[in-house]
Design a protein around this motif. Structure first.
Motif, mmCIF file in Angstrom:
data_model
loop_
_atom_site.group_PDB
_atom_site.id
_atom_site.type_symbol
_atom_site.label_atom_id
_atom_site.label_comp_id
_atom_site.label_asym_id
_atom_site.label_seq_id
_atom_site.Cartn_x
_atom_site.Cartn_y
_atom_site.Cartn_z
ATOM 1 N N THR A 127 0.852 -1.195 0.000
ATOM 2 C CA THR A 127 0.000 0.000 0.000
ATOM 3 C C THR A 127 0.891 1.251 0.000
ATOM 4 N N PRO A 128 1.530 1.529 -1.131
ATOM 5 C CA PRO A 128 2.484 2.639 -1.189
ATOM 6 C C PRO A 128 1.855 4.025 -1.023
ATOM 7 N N LEU A 129 0.519 4.130 -1.109
ATOM 8 C CA LEU A 129 -0.140 5.417 -0.918
ATOM 9 C C LEU A 129 -0.527 5.660 0.542
ATOM 10 N N HIS A 130 -0.203 4.726 1.406
ATOM 11 C CA HIS A 130 -0.446 4.898 2.837
ATOM 12 C C HIS A 130 0.822 5.463 3.460
ATOM 13 N N HIS A 131 0.705 6.657 4.023
ATOM 14 C CA HIS A 131 1.869 7.340 4.584
ATOM 15 C C HIS A 131 1.728 7.541 6.078
ATOM 16 N N VAL A 132 2.822 7.311 6.769
ATOM 17 C CA VAL A 132 2.888 7.481 8.210
ATOM 18 C C VAL A 132 3.744 8.702 8.513
ATOM 19 N N PHE B 24 -19.614 4.347 4.202
ATOM 20 C CA PHE B 24 -20.259 4.940 3.042
ATOM 21 C C PHE B 24 -20.633 3.845 2.054
ATOM 22 N N PHE B 25 -21.517 4.161 1.136
ATOM 23 C CA PHE B 25 -21.880 3.242 0.070
ATOM 24 C C PHE B 25 -20.825 3.311 -1.028
ATOM 25 N N GLY B 26 -20.439 2.150 -1.545
ATOM 26 C CA GLY B 26 -19.528 2.099 -2.683
ATOM 27 C C GLY B 26 -18.108 1.758 -2.311
ATOM 28 N N GLU B 27 -17.337 1.440 -3.333
ATOM 29 C CA GLU B 27 -15.942 1.032 -3.138
ATOM 30 C C GLU B 27 -14.955 2.042 -3.708
ATOM 31 N N ASN C 103 -5.427 5.710 1.506
ATOM 32 C CA ASN C 103 -6.362 5.725 0.398
ATOM 33 C C ASN C 103 -7.161 4.432 0.522
ATOM 34 N N ILE C 104 -8.414 4.538 0.986
ATOM 35 C CA ILE C 104 -9.200 3.338 1.316
ATOM 36 C C ILE C 104 -10.561 3.372 0.626
ATOM 37 N N PRO C 105 -11.198 2.198 0.489
ATOM 38 C CA PRO C 105 -12.565 2.173 -0.062
ATOM 39 C C PRO C 105 -13.532 2.916 0.866
ATOM 40 N N ARG C 106 -14.459 3.643 0.278
ATOM 41 C CA ARG C 106 -15.460 4.403 1.035
ATOM 42 C C ARG C 106 -16.202 3.529 2.043
ATOM 43 N N SER C 107 -16.421 2.290 1.679
ATOM 44 C CA SER C 107 -17.195 1.382 2.537
ATOM 45 C C SER C 107 -16.525 1.149 3.889
ATOM 46 N N LYS C 108 -15.220 1.345 3.971
ATOM 47 C CA LYS C 108 -14.502 1.131 5.233
ATOM 48 C C LYS C 108 -14.913 2.134 6.306
ATOM 49 N N LEU C 109 -15.499 3.269 5.889
ATOM 50 C CA LEU C 109 -15.989 4.265 6.846
ATOM 51 C C LEU C 109 -17.512 4.274 6.924
ATOM 52 N N VAL D 139 -11.961 12.534 6.550
ATOM 53 C CA VAL D 139 -11.853 12.403 5.097
ATOM 54 C C VAL D 139 -11.216 13.675 4.565
ATOM 55 N N LEU D 140 -10.213 13.517 3.729
ATOM 56 C CA LEU D 140 -9.482 14.667 3.172
ATOM 57 C C LEU D 140 -10.120 15.095 1.851
ATOM 58 N N ASN D 141 -11.341 15.631 1.954
ATOM 59 C CA ASN D 141 -12.077 16.032 0.748
ATOM 60 C C ASN D 141 -12.741 17.395 0.923
#
Length: 112
Positions: A19-24, A47-50, A39-45, A89-91
């Motif tokens: 998971t190279p887009l996961h930064h610590v 939300f509807f959708g992946e 960077n994770i699927p919406r469903s993990k929080l 969420v960073l949006n």
């Protein structure tokens, strides 16, 4: 990324090859994490959708987490201890100043 580097001199680390887009982000002295961007699927929080979304986990006071979870923009921490960490969420759901304040608080809490 820029805010953290400018204020704390910390660059992101990508510790997981799968998971190279996961930064610590961690303290230089004690090596404790104070932030994680994933960077994770919406469903993990819940939300509807992946569709993939960018989230940041920060450490917070456990009493504060309980009140934040009742507020739009805050979610139980993905893949972390939900008593001490929270996901955002960073949006642009939360103002930049709020995100920066959360980063600052997480830095202070994990500094000791």
């Amino acid at each position: 990324n820029q805010y953290i580097f400018e204020n704390y001199g910390v660059k992101p680390e990508a510790p997981w090859p799968k998971t190279p887009l996961h930064h610590v982000y961690r303290h230089k002295k004690n090596q404790k994490w104070f932030g994680i961007i994933m960077n994770i699927p919406r469903s993990k929080l819940g939300f509807f959708g992946e569709e993939l979304i960018d989230v940041m986990n920060v450490k917070c006071d456990s009493d504060m987490i309980l009140s934040l979870l009742d507020t739009k923009g805050y979610y139980p921490a993905y893949h972390m201890n939900k008593k001490h960490w929270i996901s955002i969420v960073l949006n642009d759901e939360l103002p930049d100043t709020t995100v920066k304040n959360l980063i600052d608080m997480s830095f202070r809490i994990t500094e000791k």
